[in-house]
Design an enzyme around this catalytic site. Structure first.
Site, PDB file in Angstrom:
ATOM      1  N   GLU A   1      -9.632  -2.225   5.495  1.00 31.61           N
ATOM      2  CA  GLU A   1     -10.293  -2.057   6.787  1.00 31.61           C
ATOM      3  C   GLU A   1     -11.492  -3.005   6.891  1.00 31.61           C
ATOM      4  OE1 GLU A   1      -9.024  -0.287   9.103  1.00 31.61           O
ATOM      5  OE2 GLU A   1      -8.013   1.469   8.274  1.00 31.61           O
TER       6      GLU A   1
ATOM      7  N   ASP B   1       0.823  -1.211   0.000  1.00 28.34           N
ATOM      8  CA  ASP B   1       0.000   0.000   0.000  1.00 28.34           C
ATOM      9  C   ASP B   1       0.855   1.260   0.000  1.00 28.34           C
ATOM     10  OD1 ASP B   1       0.935  -0.384   2.609  1.00 28.34           O
ATOM     11  OD2 ASP B   1      -1.034  -0.846   3.431  1.00 28.34           O
TER      12      ASP B   1
ATOM     13  N   ASN C   1      -7.445  -3.710  14.498  1.00 30.48           N
ATOM     14  CA  ASN C   1      -8.840  -4.039  14.147  1.00 30.48           C
ATOM     15  C   ASN C   1      -8.912  -5.183  13.127  1.00 30.48           C
ATOM     16  OD1 ASN C   1      -7.931  -2.834  11.840  1.00 30.48           O
ATOM     17  ND2 ASN C   1      -9.491  -1.237  11.747  1.00 30.48           N
TER      18      ASN C   1
ATOM     19  N   HIS D   1      -7.154  -5.336  10.282  1.00 25.42           N
ATOM     20  CA  HIS D   1      -6.929  -4.996   8.878  1.00 25.42           C
ATOM     21  C   HIS D   1      -5.618  -5.576   8.363  1.00 25.42           C
ATOM     22  CE1 HIS D   1      -5.003  -0.761   9.736  1.00 25.42           C
ATOM     23  NE2 HIS D   1      -4.042  -1.624   9.482  1.00 25.42           N
TER      24      HIS D   1
END
Ligand code: GLP
Length: 233
Positions: free
Chosen positions: A143, A67, A136, A138
């Site tokens: 996400e 990314d 979380n 990801h």
């Protein structure tokens, strides 16, 4: 999923580096998917130390980063391109044209995402991909809620992710968007290694270990993949 647990971060990093170097040893033309974040830093340090000894480690290796932020120039200290130069590329013999990172400055982001997918395909697909884990769940910047069949796409960063990265952007607004490989892109990698270390990841690791599969917990998709190692410290 194959789980390996280590006494500390140093031992996890040693193991991750040895998996990466063994992959190059097995196939000097291997195509690697590479992460940023604090977790892989120890792995990169060890790879750099090893490759300084064995000149030409990365001569034929191809890499694709997971990314990159949108709108942040490559030479900005907060960009993932800068991170990769600093922690890996400046210290090894990879050919610059073989080290791919999404171009967050591309005028048309949709075109850039499609180009990135094509480049991965053109290189023969990902052979071995390393992933970090968001607290979380990801993976890359996928996400919770991201479809499991997603390809490289633009994401709006969550407030918590932007807050976590604010220290890298003291001189400008924290980026609001990023380009990320999709979950579908990552799943096509022939092998995957997930790295997770520290108290902040404990809950996410336990959730991953439970085997529950949910789009609200992106890493859980790895349960579908036939060749995943999870390294935990
Ligand atoms: C960012 C990156 C992810 C990374 C995650 C965890 O969100 N885009 O690829 O896995 O941070 O980072 P850290 O290793 O610093 O906990």
């Amino acid at each position: 999923m194959n789980w390996e647990t280590f006494a500390d971060y140093g031992a996890l990093s040693d193991r991750a580096a040895s998996i990466l170097l063994a992959a190059i040893g097995d196939d000097p033309h291997v195509v690697l998917g590479l992460p940023t974040g604090s977790t892989p830093v120890g792995m990169y340090d060890r790879v750099v130390a090893e490759c300084a000894r064995e000149y030409r480690c990365f001569r034929d290796v191809v890499t694709f980063n997971l990314d990159e932020y949108v709108g942040i120039p490559r030479d900005h200290a907060g960009s993932y391109a800068h991170f990769m130069q600093q922690h890996l590329f400046d210290h090894i013999d990879i050919r610059p044209e073989n080290a791919h990172i999404p171009n967050g400055m591309a005028p048309d982001r949709g075109v850039e995402c499609a180009r990135y997918e094509r480049a991965i395909g053109g290189a023969g697909g990902l052979g071995l991909t390393f992933l970090g884990l968001g607290s979380n769940g990801h993976i890359a910047f996928n996400e919770p809620g991201t479809p499991f069949d997603s390809r490289t796409h633009v994401v709006a960063l969550s407030e918590s992710t932007r807050r976590a990265n604010a220290p890298f952007f003291l001189d400008q607004r924290v980026p609001t968007h990023a380009i990320t490989m999709g979950i579908g892109t990552i799943l096509e990698s022939r092998a995957v290694v997930l790295l997770a270390s520290g108290e902040k990841k404990r809950e996410a690791i336990e959730r991953l270990r439970s085997g529950e599969e949910s789009v609200n917990f992106p890493a859980s998709v790895l349960g579908r993949h036939p060749n995943v190692r999870v390294l935990v410290a």
